[in-house]
Design an enzyme around this catalytic site. Structure first.
Site, PDB file in Angstrom:
ATOM      1  N   HIS A 167      -2.305 -91.356 -90.339  1.00  0.00           N
ATOM      2  CA  HIS A 167      -3.661 -90.825 -90.094  1.00  0.00           C
ATOM      3  C   HIS A 167      -3.621 -89.492 -89.340  1.00  0.00           C
ATOM      4  CE1 HIS A 167      -5.131 -94.959 -91.004  1.00  0.00           C
ATOM      5  NE2 HIS A 167      -4.019 -95.291 -90.368  1.00  0.00           N
ATOM      6  N   SER A 288      -0.702 -59.643 -92.369  1.00  0.00           N
ATOM      7  CA  SER A 288      -2.105 -59.412 -92.658  1.00  0.00           C
ATOM      8  C   SER A 288      -2.345 -57.917 -92.679  1.00  0.00           C
ATOM      9  CB  SER A 288      -2.953 -60.069 -91.565  1.00  0.00           C
ATOM     10  OG  SER A 288      -4.197 -59.406 -91.449  1.00  0.00           O
ATOM     11  N   LYS A 294       0.112 -61.300 -87.550  1.00  0.00           N
ATOM     12  CA  LYS A 294       0.176 -62.438 -88.460  1.00  0.00           C
ATOM     13  C   LYS A 294       1.519 -62.606 -89.161  1.00  0.00           C
ATOM     14  CE  LYS A 294      -3.417 -64.750 -89.161  1.00  0.00           C
ATOM     15  NZ  LYS A 294      -3.978 -65.240 -90.131  1.00  0.00           N
ATOM     16  N   GLU A 301       1.159 -71.832 -99.147  1.00  0.00           N
ATOM     17  CA  GLU A 301      -0.255 -71.932 -99.551  1.00  0.00           C
ATOM     18  C   GLU A 301      -0.400 -71.826-101.069  1.00  0.00           C
ATOM     19  OE1 GLU A 301      -2.935 -69.478 -96.836  1.00  0.00           O
ATOM     20  OE2 GLU A 301      -0.925 -68.938 -96.191  1.00  0.00           O
TER      21      GLU A 301
END
Ligand code: ARG
Length: 467
Positions: A167, A288, A294, A301
């Site tokens: 969980h 970025s 970043k 992704e």
């Protein structure tokens, strides 16, 4: 377009113009052509034709010289199309007609004999199976690479202690190797799944012709053997109509992609500032355009996103045959785009997955410091009581009380002194410190498939043996 505006008959592929007065409308010609996609099966198409010509020679439908002339011509056409020195157009409709019409230009009249005892329906079915067989061999190789990359991480970093989650809440202390193995085994099963699908792909439809077979004395076994097929598709109608082998491969791709996306999602979360368990290798991270600090896990992704198209491909292929009458229908040429895309996407995603796992680094300290002061040893205490004869349900209740007490006191299990512990249960006597060590708790789980290092090693060996 009205009949009188249609392009002249000479614009129609000469191979099938007989019953027409004109060529198809330009708009429809473009719409119906599958050339841009099935040119990717050029090699398979030529291989299939070479085998067919050879078989026709063997059984005496062609003379041996004619068969040889066709084979030479086909090899020339392969080179011409590959190099671009001859370019097919949409007027050819598909790769099969493109190859055959160029062949006839190259070898003359004998080229027109190649299509004896054959149809584009069994040709396309053959080409796709050959194409798939090759890609499935590549799939197996890249799956092995991904499995190897993960096994190496288990061997290198597998003893790092970490919280095991259910969980997404901390459950019990485990070793990182245990967690990684839970990602590896699904890939092992993916290999099995693809291998089984390959077995059903590996059957020759060639010689089924349009759907009814042929009166010519062909030997399907012979062309099948030349193409390296292990068996034949027995029924000629089934041979041209069936696409379940494609659906099965794409289903295996979809399942595999869902495995890769679970791993990818974890890398995204684990590389966040909130977790900081993982640092992605520079080869698979991006920056970025506005935020200079970043280091984004884009590779992970993208892999997380790719299943969207592969699941879409599976839906497309299932929908394509649903309710479709027997046998061949032109609808079926819609199979190739989703099929090719799903296979390509899965191959690429596996390769990138392997690369990501090879180049990332784990932060051992972060993992272990996360183990301080949490309650993931609660099960260990309950197991201790159970091993001292307390029924597990009662032990669960007792330890629940201890956790409640810790929370009320704003402390953790390390505050549990021996004097305190016996007040919760007399069987919690003696020195509890061996039971309050996360590493010891992980290492005590030696049951088959448990998180103990020795079990991890055993599984690594088992998986390696199968590679
Ligand atoms: N281009 C067709 C396909 O890709 C080849 C088979 C055509 N057969 C036919 N009867 N029109 O499926």
């Amino acid at each position: 377009m009205s009949e009188k505006d249609l392009p002249s008959k000479s614009e129609r592929s000469g191979l099938i113009a007989g019953r027409f007065n004109s060529a198809p409308g330009e708009d429809f010609q473009k719409f119906s052509s599958s050339l841009s996609i099935d040119l990717r099966m050029l090699d398979e198409d030529v291989d299939g034709s070479v085998a067919h010509a050879t078989m026709l020679g063997e059984v005496g439908i062609l003379s041996l010289e004619e068969a040889e002339r066709l084979r030479e011509g086909l090899e020339q056409v392969r080179q011409e199309i590959r190099s671009g020195s001859w370019q097919p157009t949409d007027a050819h409709e598909d790769v099969h007609m493109a190859v055959e019409s160029r062949l006839t230009e190259v070898v003359g009249e004998v080229g027109k004999k190649l299509h004896t005892a054959r149809s584009r329906n069994d040709q396309v079915a053959t080409d796709v199976r050959l194409w798939l067989r090759r890609r499935l061999d590549a799939m197996d190789a890249v799956l092995v690479q991904a499995i190897e990359a993960l096994l190496e991480r288990v061997e290198r970093d597998g003893q790092i202690l970490m919280p095991g989650y259910t969980h997404l809440q901390r459950g019990q202390p485990i070793l990182l190797g245990h967690h990684l193995l839970a990602h590896i085994w699904p890939l092992v099963r993916d290999r099995e799944r693809f291998a089984q699908a390959r077995g059903r792909v590996d059957r020759s439809p060639l010689g089924a012709c349009a759907m009814a077979g042929t009166p010519h004395p062909i030997r399907r076994e012979s062309s099948a053997e030349l193409l390296g097929f292990s068996a034949l598709v027995e029924n000629a109608m089934d041979a041209v109509a069936a696409r379940d082998h494609e659906q099965e491969v794409v289903a295996a791709c979809a399942i595999c992609m869902s495995h890769l996306s679970r791993m990818a999602e974890e890398l995204v979360t684990w590389s966040s500032a909130e977790f900081r368990f993982v640092r992605m290798g520079e080869a698979y991270a991006t920056g970025s355009s506005i935020m200079p600090q970043k280091r984004n896990p884009d590779a992970a992704e993208i892999i997380r996103g790719k299943p969207a198209r592969v699941f879409g491909a599976l839906t497309a292929l299932l929908t394509l045959t649903k309710g479709l009458p027997l046998a061949y229908n032109r609808d079926l040429q819609e199979d190739r785009e989703p099929l090719f895309d799903a296979v390509r996407t899965t191959l690429d995603s596996l390769a990138i997955t392997a690369g990501m796992w090879r180049t990332l680094t784990f932060d051992e300290q972060r993992f272990e410091s996360e183990m301080d002061g949490d309650f993931s040893l609660a099960t260990e205490l309950a197991d201790l009581l159970a091993s001292r004869g307390v029924p597990f349900r009662e032990a669960h209740e007792v330890v629940g009380g201890i956790i409640r007490w810790c929370e009320e006191e704003g402390t953790d299990l390390s505050a549990l002194t021996p004097e305190h512990a016996v007040r919760f249960h007399p069987k919690l006597h003696g020195d509890l410190s061996p039971w309050l060590s996360p590493r010891a708790a992980a290492e005590r789980r030696t049951s088959r498939g448990g998180t103990a290092w020795k079990e991890i090693r055993r599984q690594v060996e088992l998986i390696r043996d199968g590679l």
